[in-house]
Design a protein around this motif. Structure first.
Motif, PDB file in Angstrom:
ATOM      1  N   LEU A  29     -24.589  39.401 -21.426  1.00  0.00           N
ATOM      2  CA  LEU A  29     -23.840  40.022 -20.336  1.00  0.00           C
ATOM      3  C   LEU A  29     -22.339  39.943 -20.587  1.00  0.00           C
ATOM      4  O   LEU A  29     -21.613  40.911 -20.355  1.00  0.00           O
ATOM      5  CB  LEU A  29     -24.184  39.363 -18.997  1.00  0.00           C
ATOM      6  CG  LEU A  29     -23.403  39.879 -17.782  1.00  0.00           C
ATOM      7  CD1 LEU A  29     -23.585  41.391 -17.603  1.00  0.00           C
ATOM      8  CD2 LEU A  29     -23.816  39.138 -16.521  1.00  0.00           C
ATOM      9  N   GLY A  30     -21.861  38.793 -21.071  1.00  0.00           N
ATOM     10  CA  GLY A  30     -20.431  38.637 -21.308  1.00  0.00           C
ATOM     11  C   GLY A  30     -19.903  39.655 -22.298  1.00  0.00           C
ATOM     12  O   GLY A  30     -18.845  40.264 -22.073  1.00  0.00           O
ATOM     13  N   LYS A  31     -20.621  39.877 -23.411  1.00  0.00           N
ATOM     14  CA  LYS A  31     -20.174  40.843 -24.413  1.00  0.00           C
ATOM     15  C   LYS A  31     -20.229  42.261 -23.867  1.00  0.00           C
ATOM     16  O   LYS A  31     -19.306  43.053 -24.094  1.00  0.00           O
ATOM     17  CB  LYS A  31     -21.032  40.716 -25.675  1.00  0.00           C
ATOM     18  CG  LYS A  31     -20.723  39.465 -26.479  1.00  0.00           C
ATOM     19  CD  LYS A  31     -21.483  39.409 -27.786  1.00  0.00           C
ATOM     20  CE  LYS A  31     -22.952  39.148 -27.583  1.00  0.00           C
ATOM     21  NZ  LYS A  31     -23.674  38.865 -28.830  1.00  0.00           N
ATOM     22  N   ALA A  32     -21.304  42.587 -23.145  1.00  0.00           N
ATOM     23  CA  ALA A  32     -21.411  43.925 -22.563  1.00  0.00           C
ATOM     24  C   ALA A  32     -20.290  44.172 -21.562  1.00  0.00           C
ATOM     25  O   ALA A  32     -19.699  45.262 -21.516  1.00  0.00           O
ATOM     26  CB  ALA A  32     -22.773  44.103 -21.889  1.00  0.00           C
ATOM     27  N   LEU A 218     -24.845  46.242 -14.513  1.00  0.00           N
ATOM     28  CA  LEU A 218     -24.201  45.133 -13.819  1.00  0.00           C
ATOM     29  C   LEU A 218     -22.701  45.121 -14.113  1.00  0.00           C
ATOM     30  O   LEU A 218     -21.878  44.881 -13.212  1.00  0.00           O
ATOM     31  CB  LEU A 218     -24.844  43.813 -14.237  1.00  0.00           C
ATOM     32  CG  LEU A 218     -24.407  42.557 -13.482  1.00  0.00           C
ATOM     33  CD1 LEU A 218     -24.570  42.721 -11.972  1.00  0.00           C
ATOM     34  CD2 LEU A 218     -25.190  41.340 -13.978  1.00  0.00           C
ATOM     35  N   ALA A 219     -22.336  45.415 -15.350  1.00  0.00           N
ATOM     36  CA  ALA A 219     -20.920  45.468 -15.727  1.00  0.00           C
ATOM     37  C   ALA A 219     -20.181  46.531 -14.932  1.00  0.00           C
ATOM     38  O   ALA A 219     -19.013  46.338 -14.566  1.00  0.00           O
ATOM     39  CB  ALA A 219     -20.788  45.726 -17.227  1.00  0.00           C
ATOM     40  N   SER A 220     -20.834  47.639 -14.637  1.00  0.00           N
ATOM     41  CA  SER A 220     -20.193  48.716 -13.873  1.00  0.00           C
ATOM     42  C   SER A 220     -19.842  48.258 -12.462  1.00  0.00           C
ATOM     43  O   SER A 220     -18.767  48.586 -11.942  1.00  0.00           O
ATOM     44  CB  SER A 220     -21.118  49.935 -13.806  1.00  0.00           C
ATOM     45  OG  SER A 220     -21.319  50.489 -15.076  1.00  0.00           O
ATOM     46  N   VAL A 221     -20.744  47.507 -11.843  1.00  0.00           N
ATOM     47  CA  VAL A 221     -20.479  46.996 -10.497  1.00  0.00           C
ATOM     48  C   VAL A 221     -19.344  45.977 -10.534  1.00  0.00           C
ATOM     49  O   VAL A 221     -18.444  45.987  -9.682  1.00  0.00           O
ATOM     50  CB  VAL A 221     -21.751  46.375  -9.895  1.00  0.00           C
ATOM     51  CG1 VAL A 221     -21.460  45.796  -8.512  1.00  0.00           C
ATOM     52  CG2 VAL A 221     -22.865  47.414  -9.812  1.00  0.00           C
ATOM     53  N   ILE A 222     -19.362  45.105 -11.523  1.00  0.00           N
ATOM     54  CA  ILE A 222     -18.301  44.111 -11.654  1.00  0.00           C
ATOM     55  C   ILE A 222     -16.956  44.790 -11.877  1.00  0.00           C
ATOM     56  O   ILE A 222     -15.941  44.399 -11.293  1.00  0.00           O
ATOM     57  CB  ILE A 222     -18.623  43.136 -12.802  1.00  0.00           C
ATOM     58  CG1 ILE A 222     -19.851  42.290 -12.455  1.00  0.00           C
ATOM     59  CG2 ILE A 222     -17.429  42.230 -13.096  1.00  0.00           C
ATOM     60  CD1 ILE A 222     -20.389  41.462 -13.611  1.00  0.00           C
ATOM     61  N   ALA A 223     -16.946  45.812 -12.720  1.00  0.00           N
ATOM     62  CA  ALA A 223     -15.697  46.533 -12.996  1.00  0.00           C
ATOM     63  C   ALA A 223     -15.124  47.145 -11.724  1.00  0.00           C
ATOM     64  O   ALA A 223     -13.901  47.146 -11.523  1.00  0.00           O
ATOM     65  CB  ALA A 223     -15.943  47.619 -14.042  1.00  0.00           C
ATOM     66  N   PHE A 224     -15.987  47.664 -10.860  1.00  0.00           N
ATOM     67  CA  PHE A 224     -15.500  48.192  -9.577  1.00  0.00           C
ATOM     68  C   PHE A 224     -14.847  47.095  -8.751  1.00  0.00           C
ATOM     69  O   PHE A 224     -13.751  47.286  -8.198  1.00  0.00           O
ATOM     70  CB  PHE A 224     -16.649  48.820  -8.786  1.00  0.00           C
ATOM     71  CG  PHE A 224     -16.281  49.090  -7.347  1.00  0.00           C
ATOM     72  CD1 PHE A 224     -15.396  50.097  -7.012  1.00  0.00           C
ATOM     73  CD2 PHE A 224     -16.797  48.292  -6.333  1.00  0.00           C
ATOM     74  CE1 PHE A 224     -15.031  50.326  -5.686  1.00  0.00           C
ATOM     75  CE2 PHE A 224     -16.448  48.515  -5.002  1.00  0.00           C
ATOM     76  CZ  PHE A 224     -15.555  49.535  -4.683  1.00  0.00           C
ATOM     77  N   LEU A 225     -15.495  45.929  -8.665  1.00  0.00           N
ATOM     78  CA  LEU A 225     -14.940  44.837  -7.865  1.00  0.00           C
ATOM     79  C   LEU A 225     -13.616  44.321  -8.426  1.00  0.00           C
ATOM     80  O   LEU A 225     -12.803  43.760  -7.697  1.00  0.00           O
ATOM     81  CB  LEU A 225     -15.954  43.697  -7.771  1.00  0.00           C
ATOM     82  CG  LEU A 225     -17.228  44.010  -6.971  1.00  0.00           C
ATOM     83  CD1 LEU A 225     -18.231  42.871  -7.103  1.00  0.00           C
ATOM     84  CD2 LEU A 225     -16.904  44.276  -5.507  1.00  0.00           C
ATOM     85  N   LEU A 226     -13.380  44.532  -9.711  1.00  0.00           N
ATOM     86  CA  LEU A 226     -12.123  44.145 -10.333  1.00  0.00           C
ATOM     87  C   LEU A 226     -11.020  45.178 -10.149  1.00  0.00           C
ATOM     88  O   LEU A 226      -9.847  44.880 -10.366  1.00  0.00           O
ATOM     89  CB  LEU A 226     -12.323  43.912 -11.839  1.00  0.00           C
ATOM     90  CG  LEU A 226     -13.189  42.721 -12.257  1.00  0.00           C
ATOM     91  CD1 LEU A 226     -13.455  42.777 -13.758  1.00  0.00           C
ATOM     92  CD2 LEU A 226     -12.533  41.399 -11.884  1.00  0.00           C
TER      93      LEU A 226
END
Length: 244
Positions: A29-32, A218-226
């Motif tokens: 997940l971290g690399k993605a 999951l990365a897409s959702v995190i990117a939005f929150l950032l």
């Protein structure tokens, strides 16, 4: 692509020039997530306890990989984040991905499992979040996103220790959001169900992998929150459960 053309391509992206730190950055997940954030214009620091990453990190100056970082140690976390700040000149956000899983029923179990999962899942998030604050205050704002789990809401058989540690991450998220809500810093968490990783596929070979959450989703959702678009969202624990 030349660095100047690449910079121009990133100018209109949601996270252009923001500096984001990802713990557990050498894992799946971290690399993605690091690649996803970089594609959206962010400058990214990947932190991990492992000494090296198996995959090449681009050398354009906007992706930094720091291994050998013990995020259960306040000193180690502070040293790593100061390295990041010196390299990029600032820090704008943190994603606490670092963590782990163990399945074990309580009957006949070892308390060492509970201690170990607390250390990996909750202590690392507490230490990294505390260490990042001086940098976010210096930037006059920022983002923290924690990776909790659906199990933090309701634990299944054999998931007591894991669920308890991830529930701690969720409660940390809520408390820290309240603490920082007038400081220009948002704090949120994502609660994935089963993440589609090689390890999970090997452990559950009969499962329907298409129902799981991919690291990129999951990365897409995190990117939005950032992003700046999520400025009004803080203290949220957001389920990202795919179709499980």
């Amino acid at each position: 692509m030349s660095s100047s053309r690449q910079d121009q391509a990133f100018e209109d992206t949601p996270l252009h020039a923001k500096v984001m730190v990802v713990t557990g950055g050498f894992g799946v997940l971290g690399k993605a997530l690091g690649q996803h954030l970089r594609a959206r214009g962010a400058r990214v620091a990947l932190l991990d306890r492992a000494e090296t990453t198996q995959e090449k990190v681009n050398d354009d100056g906007d992706m930094l990989a720091l291994g050998g970082v013990d995020l259960t140690s306040v000193e180690s976390a502070n040293v790593a984040l100061r390295q990041v700040a010196e390299h990029f000149g600032r820090i704008d956000g943190l994603v606490n991905v670092a963590g782990g899983f163990a399945w074990e029923t309580l009957e006949g179990a070892s308390l060492a499992t509970w201690d170990h999962l607390y250390q990996m899942n909750l202590r690392t998030a507490v230490v990294a979040s505390q260490a990042i604050l001086e940098h976010l205050f210096a930037a006059q704002g920022g983002r923290i996103v924690n990776v909790s789990a659906q199990a933090s809401i309701k634990a299944a058989l054999g998931m007591g220790a894991y669920a308890a540690s991830k529930a701690g991450v969720a409660r940390l998220t809520e408390a820290l959001a309240e603490e920082l809500k007038d400081r220009g810093i948002t704090v949120n968490a994502v609660l994935p169900s089963i993440i589609d990783t090689p390890t999970n596929r090997a452990d559950m070979p009969e499962a329907d992998f298409s129902r799981w959450v991919s690291p990129v989703q999951l990365a897409s959702v995190i990117a939005f929150l950032l992003s700046d678009e999520a400025d009004a969202v803080t203290g949220a624990c957001l389920p990202v459960s795919g179709r499980v």
